[in-house]
Design an enzyme around this catalytic site. Structure first.
Site, PDB file in Angstrom:
ATOM      1  N   PRO A   2       7.957  36.209  47.045  1.00 34.88           N
ATOM      2  CA  PRO A   2       8.297  37.559  47.431  1.00 34.88           C
ATOM      3  C   PRO A   2       7.679  37.909  48.771  1.00 34.88           C
ATOM      4  O   PRO A   2       6.464  37.826  48.946  1.00 34.88           O
ATOM      5  CB  PRO A   2       7.692  38.408  46.314  1.00 34.88           C
ATOM      6  CG  PRO A   2       7.155  37.451  45.309  1.00 34.88           C
ATOM      7  CD  PRO A   2       6.955  36.172  46.009  1.00 34.88           C
ATOM      8  N   GLU A   3       8.534  38.280  49.689  1.00 35.42           N
ATOM      9  CA  GLU A   3       8.095  38.782  50.977  1.00 35.42           C
ATOM     10  C   GLU A   3       8.416  40.272  51.001  1.00 35.42           C
ATOM     11  O   GLU A   3       8.835  40.819  49.989  1.00 35.42           O
ATOM     12  CB  GLU A   3       8.811  38.039  52.110  1.00 35.42           C
ATOM     13  CG  GLU A   3       8.683  36.528  51.999  1.00 35.42           C
ATOM     14  CD  GLU A   3       9.362  35.788  53.132  1.00 35.42           C
ATOM     15  OE1 GLU A   3       9.479  36.354  54.228  1.00 35.42           O
ATOM     16  OE2 GLU A   3       9.783  34.639  52.927  1.00 35.42           O
ATOM     17  N   ARG A 118       3.122  30.005  38.796  1.00 38.91           N
ATOM     18  CA  ARG A 118       2.181  29.283  39.658  1.00 38.91           C
ATOM     19  C   ARG A 118       0.815  29.952  39.768  1.00 38.91           C
ATOM     20  O   ARG A 118      -0.069  29.407  40.422  1.00 38.91           O
ATOM     21  CB  ARG A 118       2.788  29.091  41.046  1.00 38.91           C
ATOM     22  CG  ARG A 118       3.416  27.736  41.194  1.00 38.91           C
ATOM     23  CD  ARG A 118       4.103  27.593  42.514  1.00 38.91           C
ATOM     24  NE  ARG A 118       3.265  26.986  43.526  1.00 38.91           N
ATOM     25  CZ  ARG A 118       3.665  26.799  44.774  1.00 38.91           C
ATOM     26  NH1 ARG A 118       4.861  27.195  45.154  1.00 38.91           N
ATOM     27  NH2 ARG A 118       2.871  26.227  45.628  1.00 38.91           N
TER      28      ARG A 118
END
Length: 270
Positions: A2-3, A118
Site C-alpha cells: 500500500p502506497e 508478511r
DNA sequence: ACTATGTCCTGCGAGC
DNA sequence: TGCTCGCAGGACATAG
C-alpha cells in the site's frame, strides 16, 4: 503494497464505515506482534474509545479517538500496512483469515480486522502523529525542488525517502518518473528546473488518478470492503518489463536501484 | 549529514 | 508433481 493511493482509499472507506463507532475491546494475536507500542498500552488506549474520524497521513492510517469522560487524554491509533497489510470491516461470524493479528470489536456489532501475511505492518498509539516528510499532494513546486537540492542519490531513491516525501512508494515513483520523462537513476540534484516542474506535476497527477481508481491491486491489496482497485490497468512501466512502451513501443527496462526494482522506457525517459 | 546495504517475514510463480 | 530460487507494495538499523 500500500502506497499513498491505497492507504487513502482504505482510510476513506474506514471513515465512511466506522467513524462514530466505539471500540469495545481489542484482541491482539500471536508471538512477534506487529506492534510499535506495548500491547497492553494499545489495548488500554483503545478500549471503550469512540472513533471520531479516520484519515491518511503519509502511508499511515490515523484513527482519532475521543477522550473518555474519566479525563484520559485524546490519543491517536496509527496503523501502517507495510507490504501486505489490510484493514477489513467484517461481520463477527465470518471466518478469520490466516495471518489475522488484531481484531477490534465495535459497538455496532462489526469487527475491524488487521490481516498481514508478511508482518511488516505496525500498530501504534501516540498522542499526535505527524509524518516525517512533506505531503506529496500538498507540496508546492518551490518546496518540492528544494527537497532534491544537493542530493547525489538517484531521483528514484529520493522519491522513496519518506523523510523527504511521505507516501510515495515503488509503483508511483516509477509511474511519475515515466510521465515526467526522467530516468530513475538520474542524480536528484541533476534535475533541471523544468524537469522538477514536470515531476512535481506528474507525481500529483498520478497519485490523484490512482486515488480515483481505488489504488493498484497487484497481488493482495484490497480496501476495507475487500474490494480491489483498478489503477494497475493504468500502469505504463511498473511490472511491464519487456513489454512495449505505450508511447514509442520500445521494450520497458527493469533495473535495480537501492534494492528496489525500477521500470522505465529507455527512449521516452532521459 | 548523507548514502548504500542488509534485514525483518511469508507466499507465489518460474524453472528445472 | 515437487523442489529451489528469486522476487514482492516498506522501513528501519548499521556501516562507511
Amino acid at each position: 503494497m500500500p502506497e499513498l493511493p491505497e492507504v487513502e482509499t482504505v482510510a476513506r472507506g474506514l471513515d465512511r464505515q466506522i467513524a462514530g463507532d466505539v471500540i469495545e475491546s481489542i484482541w491482539l494475536g500471536s508471538k512477534p506482534e506487529p506492534l510499535k507500542s506495548p500491547a497492553r498500552e494499545i489495548a488500554a488506549a483503545l478500549r471503550s474509545k469512540k472513533i471520531s474520524r479516520i484519515r491518511r497521513l503519509g502511508k499511515h492510517i490515523v484513527f482519532d479517538l475521543e477522550p473518555t469522560a474519566n479525563g484520559s487524554a485524546a490519543v491517536q491509533w496509527t496503523v501502517h500496512l507495510g507490504m501486505t497489510g489490510s484493514l477489513l470491516v467484517s461481520k463477527p461470524n465470518t471466518d478469520r483469515e490466516k495471518h489475522t493479528h488484531a481484531i477490534a470489536q465495535l459497538a455496532s456489532g462489526r469487527e475491524l480486522r488487521f490481516v498481514d501475511p508478511r508482518r511488516f505492518g505496525r500498530l501504534s498509539v501516540i498522542e499526535k502523529f505527524s509524518p516525517p516528510g512533506a505531503e506529496p499532494l500538498d507540496i508546492s513546486l518551490h518546496d518540492f525542488a528544494a527537497l532534491f537540492r544537493g542530493r547525489k542519490t538517484p531521483i528514484k531513491s529520493a522519491l522513496l525517502n519518506q523523510k523527504l516525501l511521505s507516501g510515495v512508494g515503488n509503483i508511483y515513483a516509477d509511474e511519475a518518473l515515466f510521465r515526467a520523462g526522467i530516468r530513475p537513476r538520474r542524480r536528484a540534484s541533476s534535475l533541471s528546473h523544468d524537469e522538477l516542474r514536470r515531476l512535481h506535476s506528474a507525481l500529483k497527477r498520478v497519485l490523484k488518478q490512482a486515488i480515483k481508481l481505488g489504488g493498484s491491486s497487484i497481488s493482495d491489496y484490497v480496501d476495507s470492503n475487500g474490494d480491489e482497485g483498478f489503477f494497475q490497468l493504468k500502469h505504463r512501466v511498473y511490472g511491464r518489463e519487456g513489454k512495449p512502451c505505450s508511447v514509442c513501443k520500445t521494450p520497458i527496462k527493469r533495473i535495480v536501484i537501492g534494492g528496489r526494482s525500477s521500470h522505465y522506457c529507455p527512449k521516452c525517459q532521459v
